[in-house]
Enzyme design. Structure first.
Site, PDB file in Angstrom:
ATOM      1  N   ALA A  66     -10.265 -15.748  -0.693  1.00 58.16           N
ATOM      2  CA  ALA A  66      -9.006 -15.977  -0.003  1.00 58.16           C
ATOM      3  C   ALA A  66      -7.937 -15.073  -0.607  1.00 58.16           C
ATOM      4  O   ALA A  66      -8.091 -14.563  -1.722  1.00 58.16           O
ATOM      5  CB  ALA A  66      -8.590 -17.440  -0.124  1.00 58.16           C
ATOM      6  N   GLY A 112     -13.629 -18.358  -0.565  1.00 60.02           N
ATOM      7  CA  GLY A 112     -13.563 -18.606   0.875  1.00 60.02           C
ATOM      8  C   GLY A 112     -14.539 -17.778   1.675  1.00 60.02           C
ATOM      9  O   GLY A 112     -14.935 -18.167   2.775  1.00 60.02           O
ATOM     10  N   GLU A 115     -17.704 -19.680   1.513  1.00 64.68           N
ATOM     11  CA  GLU A 115     -17.494 -20.881   2.331  1.00 64.68           C
ATOM     12  C   GLU A 115     -17.578 -20.550   3.823  1.00 64.68           C
ATOM     13  O   GLU A 115     -18.110 -21.337   4.612  1.00 64.68           O
ATOM     14  CB  GLU A 115     -16.154 -21.513   1.981  1.00 64.68           C
ATOM     15  CG  GLU A 115     -16.177 -22.161   0.594  1.00 64.68           C
ATOM     16  CD  GLU A 115     -14.821 -22.660   0.137  1.00 64.68           C
ATOM     17  OE1 GLU A 115     -14.709 -23.848  -0.185  1.00 64.68           O
ATOM     18  OE2 GLU A 115     -13.862 -21.845   0.109  1.00 64.68           O
ATOM     19  N   GLU A 135     -13.533 -20.498  -7.966  1.00 65.34           N
ATOM     20  CA  GLU A 135     -12.229 -21.155  -7.918  1.00 65.34           C
ATOM     21  C   GLU A 135     -11.815 -21.813  -9.233  1.00 65.34           C
ATOM     22  O   GLU A 135     -10.632 -21.803  -9.598  1.00 65.34           O
ATOM     23  CB  GLU A 135     -12.206 -22.202  -6.784  1.00 65.34           C
ATOM     24  CG  GLU A 135     -12.066 -21.609  -5.395  1.00 65.34           C
ATOM     25  CD  GLU A 135     -13.389 -21.219  -4.756  1.00 65.34           C
ATOM     26  OE1 GLU A 135     -13.420 -20.921  -3.549  1.00 65.34           O
ATOM     27  OE2 GLU A 135     -14.414 -21.201  -5.479  1.00 65.34           O
TER      28      GLU A 135
END
Length: 260
Positions: A66, A112, A115, A135
Site C-alpha cells: 500500500a 496489500g 492481499e 506490516e
C-alpha cells in the site's frame, strides 16, 4: 472508461487489468483501489468477458504494498475506516465476484499486494516473485484480509510465521505452500494465465458463478457450505446452460453456453 493508474484490455472473453504505477512499484493508493473496483465491476457487467486477469506493470512488482504516505498520520478511526472501505470496495468485492479472477504475480507482492492476490480466486507467479506481509515491521497488521486469507490458503502455523517475522517467501516456496498454483518464467506468465482462462471460457458462466459462491461459503462464519452447495446445485437445473450442457453431452457435441 479512462484510468490514471491501471490499463484495461479485453480479448477473446478475457479482461486483463494491469496496475500501472511502475515508479511506485504499483503500490496501492486510494485512487488505484477505486479504479480497480471500477475496472473489475466493468468486466463483471460485460457479458462478453468470462475471466479477469490482474497483474502489475513492469518486471519488478505485481503490487509492492500500500502507499504508506497516504495513511502514516491516520487516527484510530481513520485507520479502521481505511480497512473497512478497502474490504468493501476491492478485496471482498473481488473474492465474491461472479466471474473468476486470476492473479498473475509478476514480482513483489507485499502487504496489500499479496492481499490483493489472495482475494483473487487463484494465483500464478513468475519465478522472480517474492511474497510477504511486512506490516508488523511498521507497527501495524495486515488490514485488507491478510490475517484471514493467508491461514486459509497455507495453514495457521505458516501464516503466523510469515506475519510475525514480516519475512518474504520466493515463488517456489509459495508453490510448495499452496499459495500459488503454478510458477513460470516472467515471459510465460501471462500466456499461461490466458491458457487457463481460455479453458474456463469453455464452461458455463452460471455454473462457475455458483461454484464460486459454494466454495467461498465454506470460509464464511455461520454459513453451512453444504447447504449453499445444495442450493446452487439445484439452481443450475433451471438454467439454459444446464439444458445446453446436458443436451450437448448426450448428442456428443461441444456445448455452446450462453451464460443464462
Amino acid at each position: 472508461m479512462t484510468f490514471n493508474n491501471i490499463l484495461f484490455e479485453e480479448d477473446n472473453g478475457i479482461a486483463t487489468i494491469t496496475i500501472n504505477r511502475p515508479n511506485k512499484l504499483n503500490a496501492l493508493n486510494k485512487e488505484t483501489i477505486a479504479e480497480l473496483h471500477k475496472a473489475v465491476k466493468l468486466a463483471e457487467e460485460d457479458g462478453d468477458i468470462k475471466v479477469i486477469i490482474i497483474t502489475g506493470s513492469g518486471e519488478k512488482a505485481f503490487v509492492a504494498g500500500a502507499d504508506i504516505s497516504e495513511f502514516a498520520n491516520f487516527s484510530v478511526e481513520e485507520g479502521t475506516k481505511l480497512a473497512a472501505n478497502g474490504h468493501k470496495v476491492l478485496f471482498d468485492f473481488i473474492e465474491n465476484l461472479s466471474k473468476p479472477v486470476i492473479a498473475a504475480v509478476n514480482g513483489f507482492a507485499l502487504g496489500g499486494g499479496l492481499e490483493l492476490a489472495m482475494a483473487c480466486h487463484f494465483r500464478l507467479a513468475s519465478d522472480n516473485a517474492k511474497m510477504g506481509l511486512p506490516e508488523v515491521s511498521l507497527g501495524v497488521i495486515p488490514g485488507y484480509g491478510g490475517t484471514q486469507r493467508l491461514p486459509q490458503l497455507i495453514g495457521k502455523g505458516r501464516a503466523m510465521e510469515m506475519i510475525m517475522t514480516a519475512g518474504m517467501i520466493d515463488a517456489n516456496k509459495a508453490l510448495s505452500f499452496g499459495l500459488v498454483n503454478y510458477v513460470t518464467t516472467q515471459d510465460e506468465l501471462l500466456p499461461f494465465c490466458e491458457k487457463i482462462a481460455a479453458k474456463i471460457c469453455n464452461n458455463s458462466p452460471v455454473a462457475i458463478s455458483s461454484a464460486i459462491q459454494a466454495v467461498n461459503s465454506n470460509f464464511k462464519s455461520g454459513v453451512n457450505g453444504y447447504d449453499v452447495e445444495i442450493k446452487e446445485f439445484g439452481k443450475c437445473f433451471g438454467t439454459a446452460d444446464f439444458t445446453e450442457g446436458t443436451t450437448a453431452f448426450l448428442e456428443k457435441r461441444k456445448a455452446n453456453f450462453i451464460g443464462e
